[in-house]
Design a protein around this motif. Structure first.
Motif, PDB file in Angstrom:
ATOM      1  N   LEU A   5       0.831  -1.212   0.000  1.00  0.00           N
ATOM      2  CA  LEU A   5       0.000   0.000   0.000  1.00  0.00           C
ATOM      3  C   LEU A   5       0.861   1.255   0.000  1.00  0.00           C
ATOM      4  N   ILE A   6       1.904   1.238   0.791  1.00  0.00           N
ATOM      5  CA  ILE A   6       2.809   2.397   0.856  1.00  0.00           C
ATOM      6  C   ILE A   6       3.441   2.634  -0.509  1.00  0.00           C
ATOM      7  N   ALA A   7       3.876   1.564  -1.168  1.00  0.00           N
ATOM      8  CA  ALA A   7       4.459   1.703  -2.508  1.00  0.00           C
ATOM      9  C   ALA A   7       3.423   2.233  -3.503  1.00  0.00           C
ATOM     10  N   ALA A   8       2.185   1.767  -3.408  1.00  0.00           N
ATOM     11  CA  ALA A   8       1.127   2.210  -4.329  1.00  0.00           C
ATOM     12  C   ALA A   8       0.742   3.669  -4.108  1.00  0.00           C
ATOM     13  N   ALA A   9       1.090   4.222  -2.945  1.00  0.00           N
ATOM     14  CA  ALA A   9       0.801   5.631  -2.667  1.00  0.00           C
ATOM     15  C   ALA A   9       1.954   6.532  -3.078  1.00  0.00           C
ATOM     16  N   GLY A  10       2.970   5.961  -3.708  1.00  0.00           N
ATOM     17  CA  GLY A  10       4.187   6.687  -4.038  1.00  0.00           C
ATOM     18  C   GLY A  10       4.104   7.589  -5.249  1.00  0.00           C
ATOM     19  N   THR A  11       5.205   8.268  -5.474  1.00  0.00           N
ATOM     20  CA  THR A  11       5.284   9.276  -6.523  1.00  0.00           C
ATOM     21  C   THR A  11       5.157   8.694  -7.925  1.00  0.00           C
ATOM     22  N   ASP A  12       5.538   7.439  -8.110  1.00  0.00           N
ATOM     23  CA  ASP A  12       5.492   6.824  -9.440  1.00  0.00           C
ATOM     24  C   ASP A  12       4.149   6.206  -9.772  1.00  0.00           C
ATOM     25  N   LEU A  25      -4.468   3.514   3.531  1.00  0.00           N
ATOM     26  CA  LEU A  25      -3.477   3.885   4.554  1.00  0.00           C
ATOM     27  C   LEU A  25      -4.093   4.779   5.623  1.00  0.00           C
ATOM     28  N   ALA A  26      -4.926   5.714   5.204  1.00  0.00           N
ATOM     29  CA  ALA A  26      -5.592   6.587   6.178  1.00  0.00           C
ATOM     30  C   ALA A  26      -6.462   5.765   7.121  1.00  0.00           C
ATOM     31  N   ASN A  27      -7.138   4.762   6.574  1.00  0.00           N
ATOM     32  CA  ASN A  27      -7.959   3.886   7.421  1.00  0.00           C
ATOM     33  C   ASN A  27      -7.091   3.067   8.376  1.00  0.00           C
ATOM     34  N   LEU A  28      -5.950   2.594   7.898  1.00  0.00           N
ATOM     35  CA  LEU A  28      -5.055   1.791   8.740  1.00  0.00           C
ATOM     36  C   LEU A  28      -4.431   2.611   9.875  1.00  0.00           C
ATOM     37  N   THR A  29      -4.263   3.911   9.658  1.00  0.00           N
ATOM     38  CA  THR A  29      -3.638   4.744  10.699  1.00  0.00           C
ATOM     39  C   THR A  29      -4.559   4.971  11.888  1.00  0.00           C
ATOM     40  N   CYS A  30      -5.796   4.517  11.796  1.00  0.00           N
ATOM     41  CA  CYS A  30      -6.712   4.611  12.936  1.00  0.00           C
ATOM     42  C   CYS A  30      -6.441   3.516  13.969  1.00  0.00           C
ATOM     43  N   MET A  31      -5.757   2.464  13.543  1.00  0.00           N
ATOM     44  CA  MET A  31      -5.532   1.318  14.431  1.00  0.00           C
ATOM     45  C   MET A  31      -4.203   1.473  15.163  1.00  0.00           C
ATOM     46  N   HIS A  41       8.079   4.206   9.084  1.00  0.00           N
ATOM     47  CA  HIS A  41       8.386   3.778   7.720  1.00  0.00           C
ATOM     48  C   HIS A  41       8.653   5.043   6.897  1.00  0.00           C
ATOM     49  N   GLY A  42       9.920   5.258   6.544  1.00  0.00           N
ATOM     50  CA  GLY A  42      10.318   6.478   5.837  1.00  0.00           C
ATOM     51  C   GLY A  42       9.533   6.724   4.561  1.00  0.00           C
ATOM     52  N   ALA A  43       9.278   5.675   3.776  1.00  0.00           N
ATOM     53  CA  ALA A  43       8.530   5.843   2.520  1.00  0.00           C
ATOM     54  C   ALA A  43       7.100   6.285   2.796  1.00  0.00           C
ATOM     55  N   MET A  44       6.534   5.837   3.900  1.00  0.00           N
ATOM     56  CA  MET A  44       5.166   6.255   4.264  1.00  0.00           C
ATOM     57  C   MET A  44       5.126   7.768   4.466  1.00  0.00           C
ATOM     58  N   ARG A  45       6.037   8.277   5.287  1.00  0.00           N
ATOM     59  CA  ARG A  45       6.079   9.730   5.528  1.00  0.00           C
ATOM     60  C   ARG A  45       6.328  10.485   4.230  1.00  0.00           C
ATOM     61  N   GLU A  46       7.294  10.012   3.437  1.00  0.00           N
ATOM     62  CA  GLU A  46       7.612  10.682   2.168  1.00  0.00           C
ATOM     63  C   GLU A  46       6.407  10.713   1.235  1.00  0.00           C
ATOM     64  N   ASN A  47       5.668   9.605   1.145  1.00  0.00           N
ATOM     65  CA  ASN A  47       4.507   9.549   0.257  1.00  0.00           C
ATOM     66  C   ASN A  47       3.376  10.453   0.752  1.00  0.00           C
ATOM     67  N   LEU A  48       3.167  10.510   2.058  1.00  0.00           N
ATOM     68  CA  LEU A  48       2.144  11.426   2.589  1.00  0.00           C
ATOM     69  C   LEU A  48       2.530  12.869   2.277  1.00  0.00           C
ATOM     70  N   ILE A  49       3.795  13.208   2.525  1.00  0.00           N
ATOM     71  CA  ILE A  49       4.272  14.573   2.243  1.00  0.00           C
ATOM     72  C   ILE A  49       4.113  14.886   0.755  1.00  0.00           C
ATOM     73  N   HIS A  75      -6.737  12.372   1.756  1.00  0.00           N
ATOM     74  CA  HIS A  75      -6.474  11.089   2.419  1.00  0.00           C
ATOM     75  C   HIS A  75      -5.116  11.109   3.130  1.00  0.00           C
ATOM     76  N   ALA A  76      -4.124  11.744   2.516  1.00  0.00           N
ATOM     77  CA  ALA A  76      -2.809  11.853   3.161  1.00  0.00           C
ATOM     78  C   ALA A  76      -2.919  12.697   4.436  1.00  0.00           C
ATOM     79  N   LEU A  77      -3.659  13.800   4.357  1.00  0.00           N
ATOM     80  CA  LEU A  77      -3.852  14.649   5.542  1.00  0.00           C
ATOM     81  C   LEU A  77      -4.672  13.929   6.613  1.00  0.00           C
ATOM     82  N   ARG A  78      -5.629  13.116   6.190  1.00  0.00           N
ATOM     83  CA  ARG A  78      -6.406  12.332   7.154  1.00  0.00           C
ATOM     84  C   ARG A  78      -5.496  11.333   7.868  1.00  0.00           C
ATOM     85  N   ALA A  79      -4.551  10.739   7.126  1.00  0.00           N
ATOM     86  CA  ALA A  79      -3.587   9.819   7.749  1.00  0.00           C
ATOM     87  C   ALA A  79      -2.732  10.574   8.768  1.00  0.00           C
ATOM     88  N   PHE A  80      -2.255  11.774   8.397  1.00  0.00           N
ATOM     89  CA  PHE A  80      -1.490  12.594   9.349  1.00  0.00           C
ATOM     90  C   PHE A  80      -2.332  12.903  10.593  1.00  0.00           C
TER      91      PHE A  80
END
Length: 185
Positions: A5-12, A25-31, A41-49, A75-80
């Motif tokens: 999921l983190i990879a699928a949220a990436g820049t590419d 990911l936003a839904n998973l961050t509730c747990m 997870h560095g890629a998670m933060r980078e992808n949200l940013i 969705h990225a802001l909701r995860a934050f």
């Protein structure tokens, strides 16, 4: 898996895939069990940013593309915002300059081809900042920034949408109630 999921949220990733991955990911961050591993997870933060930056940077242009960027940003802001409800993450979140920068930029009112999406992004950014304003360390950082203080004041005006005003006032309440507690203590 979270890594997929983190990879699928990436820049590419194409925008439609990013949107779906960010929603998950936003839904998973509730747990609670996911919070620390996902935050660390560095890629998670980078992808949200990245996904918040893409919307912050382009407030004009093709309406369909901006709509996808707006949805991804929301969705990225909701995860934050979800991550910021957990103490394990709160102090680290604002200490990271890129995270603080995108949150503050998303909270600033701006003109946009999709005003509804812009309001939703502001609500989520302000919600994150309000969650962070619950900690003493974050309050000191939050209140130092002139841009953020101005943005909070602008968002609290009566002519702003109710959900925006509520979050801006929540930030003010969290900061001032803590100041009052410290003065009495």
């Amino acid at each position: 898996s979270r890594s997929a999921l983190i990879a699928a949220a990436g820049t590419d990733a194409p925008l439609p895939f990013r949107l779906l991955a960010l929603r998950a990911l936003a839904n998973l961050t509730c747990m609670e069990t996911n919070v620390v591993p996902m935050w660390r997870h560095g890629a998670m933060r980078e992808n949200l940013i990245f996904n918040v930056d893409a919307f912050n940077a382009g407030t004009a242009g093709d309406a369909d593309i901006m709509g996808h960027h707006a949805d991804c940003s929301n969705h990225a802001l909701r995860a934050f915002a979800n991550l910021a409800t957990f103490e394990e993450v709160q102090e680290e979140m604002l200490a990271m300059e890129p995270v603080a920068r995108v949150l503050i930029a998303a909270a600033v009112p701006k003109r946009c081809t999709n005003p509804g999406a812009e309001v939703s992004a502001r609500v989520q950014a302000l919600r994150t900042l309000a969650n962070l304003a619950c900690t003493a360390a974050a309050r000191r950082v939050l209140w130092k920034g002139t841009t953020l203080r101005t943005s909070i004041s602008e968002n609290a005006r009566v002519d702003q949408p109710q959900e925006v005003r509520e979050q801006a006032l929540r930030i003010m309440a969290n900061i001032t109630s803590a100041d009052a507690d410290e003065a009495q203590g």
